[in-house]
Structures are given as C-alpha cells and as structure tokens.
Design a protein around this motif. Structure first.
Motif, PDB file in Angstrom:
ATOM      1  N   ASP A   1       2.828 -64.831  -2.509  1.00 27.16           N
ATOM      2  CA  ASP A   1       4.229 -64.643  -1.069  1.00 27.16           C
ATOM      3  C   ASP A   1       3.942 -63.101  -0.730  1.00 27.16           C
ATOM      4  OD1 ASP A   1       5.428 -67.191  -1.747  1.00 27.16           O
ATOM      5  OD2 ASP A   1       6.529 -66.731  -3.899  1.00 27.16           O
ATOM      6  N   ALA A   2       3.693 -62.184  -2.033  1.00 30.08           N
ATOM      7  CA  ALA A   2       4.225 -60.697  -1.593  1.00 30.08           C
ATOM      8  C   ALA A   2       2.874 -60.135  -0.622  1.00 30.08           C
ATOM      9  CB  ALA A   2       3.318 -59.674  -2.771  1.00 30.08           C
ATOM     10  N   LEU A   3       1.601 -61.133  -0.021  1.00 30.41           N
ATOM     11  CA  LEU A   3       0.785 -60.751   0.636  1.00 30.41           C
ATOM     12  C   LEU A   3       1.787 -61.242   2.307  1.00 30.41           C
ATOM     13  CD1 LEU A   3      -2.806 -61.125  -0.407  1.00 30.41           C
ATOM     14  CD2 LEU A   3      -1.314 -59.023   0.433  1.00 30.41           C
ATOM     15  N   VAL A   4       1.896 -62.671   2.286  1.00 30.04           N
ATOM     16  CA  VAL A   4       2.358 -62.504   3.494  1.00 30.04           C
ATOM     17  C   VAL A   4       3.571 -62.405   4.152  1.00 30.04           C
ATOM     18  CG1 VAL A   4       4.199 -64.860   4.329  1.00 30.04           C
ATOM     19  CG2 VAL A   4       1.990 -65.152   3.162  1.00 30.04           C
ATOM     20  N   ASP A   5       4.423 -61.696   3.123  1.00 32.93           N
ATOM     21  CA  ASP A   5       6.114 -60.524   3.719  1.00 32.93           C
ATOM     22  C   ASP A   5       5.461 -59.456   3.938  1.00 32.93           C
ATOM     23  OD1 ASP A   5       8.653 -60.941   2.988  1.00 32.93           O
ATOM     24  OD2 ASP A   5       8.582 -58.794   1.540  1.00 32.93           O
TER      25      ASP A   5
END
Length: 286
Positions: free
Chosen positions: A243-247
């Motif tokens: 989720d952090a990478l995508v955000d």
C-alpha cells in the motif's frame, strides 16, 4: 474369322452325307431295289440336314431348342449306326469302314463348336478395346516393375554410401583414439621421469618458494555435470508495504496518476505483485 469354324463343319457334313448315302445304297441295294435304298439314304441325310438348317436359323435369331438339337443328334447317331452296321456285316475292309463311321458324329460336333464360336464371338471394336486394356495392364505392370527395381537400386546405393561413410568415421575415430593414447603415454612418461620432475621442480620453486607442486595430467574422461544455479524469488511484499509503494507512486506527480500509469511505473521499478493484490492495494489507498 467365322470361316475358320464354318468351313470345316460344312466340309465334314458333305463328306458324311455322301458316305452315308453311298453306304446305304451299297448295303441295302442287294436286299431291295436301289431306288428304295437311295430314298432311305436321302431320308437320313435330308433329316440330318433339315434339323441342322433349323438349328442354324434358331442360332441366328439368338434362340435355342433342345428338341431340335435332340432330333439332329438322333439323325447323326442313325447315320453313324448305319455305317457301323455296314462295317460289321461287310465281308471285307471292316476296319476301314469302322474308321470312317465316326464322320457324322464329327460333323455334328464341328457344328456345335461353330455355334459356341458364334455365341462367344466379339466385334472388332470390342476386341480392340480388350487388346487396349490388356496392353495398358502390361504397361502398368512393366512400369511398376521398373519403379521397384529403381527404388531397390537407389536403396542399395544409399545403404552402401551410409555404410562406407560409417566405416570412414570409425577409421577416423580409431586413428584419433590411437593418437590420443600415444600422446597420453608420452605425457605419462614425461610425468614419471626423474629428470623431468627435477626440471619442473626447479622451475616452480623459483615462482613459489618452498612449494613443490605435483604436475598432474589433465583429466581425460567423463566429467560430473554442474548443478544449475537457481535464482530464489524475492520475498513477497506485505499488504502494508504494497500500500505504501502504491501510494508513493500514485502521488509522485500532480495530479495523481491513474491505476494504469501507476502499475507501469510499479513494475518498471522492479517490484513484483500479482494483478489482484496490486488492484486491491490501489482501492485501499485511493
């Protein structure tokens, strides 16, 4: 072609009728007036000839009558019987008369052969067609035989060439193995020689002091295969890390990137995640 069978039949019929008439007149002429004997002979020949003519008429129409045939053979047997009786009751030349007693039956048999010839006769066109078919069959058989012989000769030539090539390869391999064996023997002799060992020791001691390596022959034989190196897959990202990478990728530009652009940059950066997980992460952060 028809004359080949009808002429002998006509000739035999005429001879048998004349012979029958003469025998009847001579044989019965002493017991009755000769005009009466002549009438008897003509009656036998006439009946024989009449039935023969009727049989020929029916044959020309493509018909046949067993009764007429039986009557015709009866007249032929009567004529033959008269000749045999005359030969047996005669005072001399019995054998000669018996020798000609079969002529009426022979004439009847010749007419039978002529009838069979007519029933099996073919036209010139049909005979030409049959000859053409037979010739075509002979040609095809000859071509097939020639093809088989050519294929057999070709196969024999190919096998001979393959055999000779195999023999040449075997000879080259044998010579190569012999040369390698001699070379290995020479190396072994050089390795085991005392002078050679001292020379090699003197050379190697200058390069590496206090070390006297052993000069081993190179390995000549089967080798063990090297195990294939397997690259371990990188550990999968957790949902929080994903989720952090995508955000981060989504907000790397202003305005925010779409899902398609984010996925392309995510994979271009070397990250790995299934399409299902990547889309779920996008929904969570978006």
């Amino acid at each position: 072609m028809n004359a080949k069978t009808v002429l002998p039949a006509v000739a035999m019929t005429a001879v048998s009728m004349v012979l029958t008439l003469a025998v009847v007149v001579m044989w019965l002429g002493g017991a009755m007036p000769w005009p009466v004997a002549l009438v008897v002979g003509l009656g036998i020949d006439g009946g024989w000839l009449a039935t023969l003519a009727y049989e020929r008429r029916l044959a020309a129409q493509g018909d046949h009558s067993n009764a007429v045939t039986a009557v015709g053979w009866s007249f032929g047997l009567i004529a033959t019987g008269v000749l045999i009786a005359h030969a047996l009751t005669g005072e001399e030349n019995t054998g000669a008369w018996l020798a000609v007693a079969w002529l009426p039956i022979a004439a009847k048999a010749l007419w039978l052969v002529h009838g069979l010839w007519e029933r099996t006769a073919l036209t010139a066109n049909a005979l030409g067609a049959i000859r053409g078919i037979q010739q075509e069959a002979r040609d095809e058989a000859a071509v097939a035989r020639a093809r088989l012989r050519a294929e057999a000769s070709t196969e024999e030539t190919r096998l001979t060439a393959v055999t000779e090539a195999g023999a040449r390869v075997a000879r080259v391999q044998a010579k190569t193995a012999q040369s390698l064996s001699r070379a290995w023997s020479t190396l072994e002799v050089a390795r085991e020689g005392e002078d050679t060992g001292r020379a090699l020791t003197s050379v190697t001691s200058r390069v590496t002091p206090d070390v006297t390596p052993r000069w081993d022959l190179p390995v000549w034989g089967p080798i063990e295969p090297v195990n294939t190196l397997r690259l371990e897959a990188p550990p999968a990202l957790t949902d929080a890390a994903l989720d952090a990478l995508v955000d981060d990728i989504r907000h790397s530009e202003t305005p925010a990137l779409s899902y398609r652009e984010m996925a392309v940059r995510f994979r271009a950066a070397g990250h790995s995640a299934s399409e299902v997980r990547l889309r779920a992460a996008w929904k969570r952060v978006a």
